[in-house]
Scaffold this motif. Structure first.
Motif, PDB file in Angstrom:
ATOM      1  N   MET A   1       0.856  -1.173   0.000  1.00 13.25           N
ATOM      2  CA  MET A   1       0.000   0.000   0.000  1.00 13.25           C
ATOM      3  C   MET A   1       0.894   1.225   0.000  1.00 13.25           C
ATOM      4  O   MET A   1       1.900   1.259   0.700  1.00 13.25           O
ATOM      5  CB  MET A   1      -0.902  -0.019   1.228  1.00 13.25           C
ATOM      6  N   ARG A   2       0.501   2.202  -0.782  1.00 14.39           N
ATOM      7  CA  ARG A   2       1.277   3.441  -0.858  1.00 14.39           C
ATOM      8  C   ARG A   2       0.356   4.617  -0.509  1.00 14.39           C
ATOM      9  O   ARG A   2      -0.719   4.758  -1.085  1.00 14.39           O
ATOM     10  CB  ARG A   2       1.847   3.624  -2.255  1.00 14.39           C
ATOM     11  N   LEU A   9      -8.104   7.992   7.549  1.00 15.26           N
ATOM     12  CA  LEU A   9      -8.488   6.652   7.984  1.00 15.26           C
ATOM     13  C   LEU A   9      -9.587   6.071   7.096  1.00 15.26           C
ATOM     14  O   LEU A   9      -9.586   4.875   6.799  1.00 15.26           O
ATOM     15  CB  LEU A   9      -8.929   6.684   9.449  1.00 15.26           C
ATOM     16  N   GLU A  10     -10.505   6.894   6.660  1.00 12.05           N
ATOM     17  CA  GLU A  10     -11.593   6.441   5.787  1.00 12.05           C
ATOM     18  C   GLU A  10     -11.039   5.861   4.482  1.00 12.05           C
ATOM     19  O   GLU A  10     -11.497   4.821   3.999  1.00 12.05           O
ATOM     20  CB  GLU A  10     -12.534   7.614   5.483  1.00 12.05           C
ATOM     21  N   ASP A  11     -10.028   6.519   3.913  1.00 11.88           N
ATOM     22  CA  ASP A  11      -9.410   6.022   2.688  1.00 11.88           C
ATOM     23  C   ASP A  11      -8.704   4.686   2.943  1.00 11.88           C
ATOM     24  O   ASP A  11      -8.767   3.778   2.117  1.00 11.88           O
ATOM     25  CB  ASP A  11      -8.402   7.030   2.137  1.00 11.88           C
ATOM     26  N   THR A  12      -8.051   4.591   4.081  1.00  6.97           N
ATOM     27  CA  THR A  12      -7.358   3.356   4.433  1.00  6.97           C
ATOM     28  C   THR A  12      -8.354   2.215   4.576  1.00  6.97           C
ATOM     29  O   THR A  12      -8.118   1.105   4.082  1.00  6.97           O
ATOM     30  CB  THR A  12      -6.562   3.533   5.742  1.00  6.97           C
ATOM     31  N   GLU A  42      -4.290  12.100   9.659  1.00  6.31           N
ATOM     32  CA  GLU A  42      -5.463  12.209  10.525  1.00  6.31           C
ATOM     33  C   GLU A  42      -5.084  11.603  11.870  1.00  6.31           C
ATOM     34  O   GLU A  42      -4.675  10.448  11.939  1.00  6.31           O
ATOM     35  CB  GLU A  42      -6.642  11.455   9.919  1.00  6.31           C
ATOM     36  N   GLU A  43      -5.209  12.365  12.919  1.00  5.72           N
ATOM     37  CA  GLU A  43      -4.822  11.894  14.246  1.00  5.72           C
ATOM     38  C   GLU A  43      -6.071  11.604  15.077  1.00  5.72           C
ATOM     39  O   GLU A  43      -6.533  12.439  15.833  1.00  5.72           O
ATOM     40  CB  GLU A  43      -3.923  12.915  14.942  1.00  5.72           C
ATOM     41  N   LEU A  51     -10.052   0.586  13.038  1.00  2.97           N
ATOM     42  CA  LEU A  51      -9.512   0.153  11.762  1.00  2.97           C
ATOM     43  C   LEU A  51      -8.556  -1.027  11.948  1.00  2.97           C
ATOM     44  O   LEU A  51      -8.650  -2.031  11.239  1.00  2.97           O
ATOM     45  CB  LEU A  51      -8.784   1.316  11.083  1.00  2.97           C
ATOM     46  N   GLN A  52      -7.685  -0.938  12.937  1.00  2.00           N
ATOM     47  CA  GLN A  52      -6.712  -2.004  13.160  1.00  2.00           C
ATOM     48  C   GLN A  52      -7.407  -3.295  13.585  1.00  2.00           C
ATOM     49  O   GLN A  52      -6.971  -4.385  13.217  1.00  2.00           O
ATOM     50  CB  GLN A  52      -5.667  -1.586  14.190  1.00  2.00           C
TER      51      GLN A  52
END
Length: 124
Positions: A1-2, A9-12, A42-43, A51-52
């Protein structure tokens, strides 16, 4: 992933969802995350943990261990990695490594290429 530009986070989550549905996705697959072109992050640690946890469901199925190498050659990408590595601490089967050197990041994954662009050319 780049990652390029501002890391959201939404994109991830969207990109990871696509990966998780791909027929080549499998537990224990080595991961390379290139953070060299991140310009902002984004923090939101609470959302990062959600997400994790979703990623861990994929990575840890079938009792697999997953190695994730983060290529983080600058201060901002290393700041992002600090949050990410902390978020993996509850998951014993995920090994997160941060590398500042591109060739070293690839070598840790057992790859012969010395640059990500070379890897992408070889894979094409």
């Amino acid at each position: 992933m780049r990652y390029e530009g501002f890391a959201r986070l939404e994109d991830t989550m969207r990109t990871f969802g696509e990966y998780a549905q791909h027929p080549d996705c499998r537990p224990g697959q080595k991961q390379l995350v290139d953070l060299s072109d991140v310009t902002g992050i984004e923090e939101n640690f609470a959302e990062l943990m959600k997400l994790q946890a979703a990623k861990a469901d994929v990575f840890m199925s079938e009792g697999a261990q997953t190695i994730i190498v983060y290529y983080a050659p600058n201060a901002l990408s290393r700041k992002m990695c600090n949050m990410i590595v902390r978020s993996w601490e509850p998951f014993d089967s995920v090994v997160a490594l941060v590398m500042e050197d591109e060739a070293q990041a690839l070598s840790v994954l057992g790859l012969a290429e010395t640059s990500i662009s070379q890897l992408l050319t070889t894979a094409a």
